[in-house]
Design a protein around this motif. Structure first.
Motif, short mmCIF file in Angstrom:
data_model
loop_
_atom_site.label_atom_id
_atom_site.label_comp_id
_atom_site.label_asym_id
_atom_site.label_seq_id
_atom_site.Cartn_x
_atom_site.Cartn_y
_atom_site.Cartn_z
N LYS A 100 47.39 35.06 39.31
CA LYS A 100 45.93 35.11 39.40
C LYS A 100 45.56 36.47 39.98
CE LYS A 100 46.55 30.29 40.52
NZ LYS A 100 46.39 29.17 41.46
N PRO A 101 44.49 37.09 39.51
CA PRO A 101 44.11 38.39 40.05
C PRO A 101 43.66 38.30 41.51
CG PRO A 101 42.97 37.91 37.98
CD PRO A 101 43.61 36.64 38.43
N ILE A 102 43.99 39.34 42.27
CA ILE A 102 43.59 39.45 43.67
C ILE A 102 42.72 40.69 43.83
CG2 ILE A 102 44.36 39.70 46.06
CD1 ILE A 102 47.07 38.53 45.15
N VAL A 103 41.54 40.51 44.37
CA VAL A 103 40.64 41.61 44.68
C VAL A 103 40.58 41.78 46.19
CG1 VAL A 103 38.26 42.47 44.56
CG2 VAL A 103 39.26 41.23 42.61
N ALA A 104 40.82 42.99 46.67
CA ALA A 104 40.69 43.28 48.09
C ALA A 104 39.37 43.99 48.34
CB ALA A 104 41.85 44.15 48.57
N ALA A 105 38.57 43.45 49.25
CA ALA A 105 37.31 44.08 49.66
C ALA A 105 37.56 44.68 51.04
CB ALA A 105 36.18 43.06 49.71
N VAL A 106 37.70 46.00 51.09
CA VAL A 106 38.16 46.68 52.31
C VAL A 106 36.96 47.17 53.12
CG1 VAL A 106 39.67 48.45 53.25
CG2 VAL A 106 40.20 47.40 51.04
N ASN A 107 36.73 46.51 54.23
CA ASN A 107 35.67 46.88 55.16
C ASN A 107 36.30 47.50 56.40
OD1 ASN A 107 36.73 44.15 55.36
ND2 ASN A 107 35.44 43.92 57.18
N MET A 115 47.07 47.70 55.32
CA MET A 115 47.07 48.54 54.13
C MET A 115 48.04 47.99 53.09
SD MET A 115 47.48 52.65 53.87
CE MET A 115 47.72 53.44 52.28
N SER A 116 49.13 47.38 53.54
CA SER A 116 50.07 46.76 52.61
C SER A 116 49.41 45.63 51.84
CB SER A 116 51.30 46.23 53.37
OG SER A 116 51.98 47.27 54.03
N PHE A 117 48.56 44.85 52.52
CA PHE A 117 47.83 43.79 51.83
C PHE A 117 46.95 44.36 50.73
CE2 PHE A 117 47.84 41.18 56.03
CZ PHE A 117 49.14 40.76 55.78
N VAL A 118 46.37 45.53 50.98
CA VAL A 118 45.51 46.16 49.98
C VAL A 118 46.34 46.61 48.78
CG1 VAL A 118 43.95 48.09 49.51
CG2 VAL A 118 43.85 46.91 51.71
N THR A 119 47.46 47.27 49.03
CA THR A 119 48.26 47.79 47.92
C THR A 119 48.94 46.67 47.13
OG1 THR A 119 50.14 48.18 49.42
CG2 THR A 119 48.66 50.02 49.02
N ALA A 120 49.15 45.52 47.76
CA ALA A 120 49.74 44.39 47.05
C ALA A 120 48.72 43.65 46.20
CB ALA A 120 50.38 43.41 48.04
N SER A 121 47.44 43.93 46.41
CA SER A 121 46.39 43.32 45.61
C SER A 121 46.32 44.01 44.25
CB SER A 121 45.04 43.44 46.33
OG SER A 121 45.07 42.80 47.59
N ASP A 122 45.56 43.42 43.34
CA ASP A 122 45.47 43.98 41.99
C ASP A 122 44.35 45.02 41.87
OD1 ASP A 122 47.52 42.34 40.59
OD2 ASP A 122 46.23 40.71 41.26
N ILE A 123 43.22 44.75 42.49
CA ILE A 123 42.08 45.67 42.46
C ILE A 123 41.52 45.77 43.87
CG2 ILE A 123 39.79 46.12 41.51
CD1 ILE A 123 40.55 44.48 39.06
#
Length: 261
Positions: A100-107, A115-123
Motif C-alpha cells: 500500500k502506498p505510504i505518504v509522509a507529511a513532514v512538519n 528521516m529514515s521513516f521519510v525515506t522509507a515512505s513512497d512519497i
C-alpha cells in the motif's frame, strides 16, 4: 488498538499514523518503536486500508531516537544493534514491503531515524519550514534505519556521504532540489495537501502495490530481470477487476472507480 505514543486513525481506506509525543518533538523511545512495529504489521494485513499517511504531532515530524529514554541500552557493553534488529529494522522492512502506498507529511524537523521513516515512505511532502538531518555522527554513530541504502539512491553518493559525515541540517527547498522529497508546500497547507494525495492513492488501483513491488527490486536487477518482473506483475494485473474497470472507464470517458482488486 490502543497506543500511548502514536495515534492510528482509519477513514474510508486511509490510515493515518501520527507520532504523538510532541513535547519531545516525537523522538522515538523504545515504547514508540514497539508501538510502530505493532501498528505497521497490523496495517499490512488490514484489508480496509489501501494507503497510509505518516506525520508527527506538534511542531516536529520526528527528532530521531529519544536519548533520554530510560529503556535505551547504555554503557560500554550495550548492544546498539539489538534494538535495530528487533524493532527498528522490522519497521523499515514492513514499510518498504507494505503493499500500500505510504505518504509522509513532514512538519518541522525529520532527524535521525525520523528521516529514515521519510525515506522509507513512497512519497514525501514537506512543509516549507521542514528540515532533514542525518544526526548520527553527532553522537558517534553511523546512519541506520536504511539511511546508508536510501540516501545514495535518492540524492547521489556525494551528497549522501556529506549528509552522513557532516550531519548538517538540510532545509526543505534543498531537499526538494536534491530529490530527497516529492514536494514542498506552505506549512499551513501541508496536512490538507498530503491528506488529499494519500486519499487519492487510497482510491487507486491494485496496480499501486505492484508498482511499489517492481520499484523495490529494480535496483538489484539488470534490465532483463526487471523486464521479467514487469511481465509477471502485468500478467496478474491484466486479470484484475481494476484493469477491467480502468479500460471501461477510459472508453466511456468517465472517472474510474477502482476497488483495489
Amino acid at each position: 488498538m490502543t497506543y500511548t505514543t502514536i495515534r492510528c486513525d482509519h477513514d474510508d481506506g486511509l490510515a493515518t499514523i501520527t507520532l504523538n509525543q510532541p513535547e519531545k518533538l516525537n523522538a522515538v523511545s523504545r515504547r514508540m518503536i514497539s508501538e510502530l512495529k505493532e501498528c505497521w504489521e497490523a496495517l499490512a494485513t488490514d484489508t480496509r486500508v489501501r494507503a497510509v499517511l505518516l506525520t508527527g504531532a506538534g511542531r516536529g515530524f520526528c527528532a530521531g531516537a529519544d536519548l533520554s529514554d530510560p529503556d535505551r541500552a547504555q554503557g560500554a557493553t550495550a548492544d546498539s544493534g539489538a534494538a535495530l534488529e528487533h524493532f527498528f529494522n522490522p519497521v523499515i522492512r514492513t514499510m518498504r514491503a507494505l503493499p500500500k502506498p505510504i505518504v509522509a507529511a513532514v512538519n518541522g524537523v525529520a532527524a535521525g531515524v525520523g528521516m529514515s521513516f521519510v525515506t522509507a515512505s513512497d512519497i514525501a511532502i514537506a512543509g516549507r519550514s521542514a528540515s532533514f538531518l542525518q544526526a548520527f555522527a553527532r553522537i558517534g554513530l553511523l546512519p541506520d534505519g536504511g539511511s546508508t541504502w536510501f540516501l545514495p539512491r535518492l540524492v547521489g553518493d556525494a551528497r549522501a556521504r556529506a549528509m552522513a559525515m557532516l550531519a548538517q541540517q538540510i532545509p526543505a527547498d534543498k531537499a526538494l532540489a536534491w530529490g530527497l522529497i516529492w514536494d514542498v508546500v506552505d506549512d499551513a497547507a501541508l496536512m490538507e495537501t498530503a491528506t488529499a494525495l494519500a486519499r487519492r492513492l487510497a482510491n487507486g488501483p491494485l496496480a499501486l502495490a505492484s508498482i511499489k513491488k517492481a520499484l523495490n527490486v529494480a535496483h538489484g536487477n539488470d534490465l532483463s530481470a526487471q523486464l521479467d518482473v514487469e511481465r509477471d506483475l502485468q500478467r496478474e494485473l491484466g486479470r484484475s477487476e481494476d484493469f477491467k474497470e480502468g479500460v471501461a472507464a477510459f472508453l466511456a470517458k468517465r472517472p474510474a472507480q477502482f476497488k483495489g482488486r
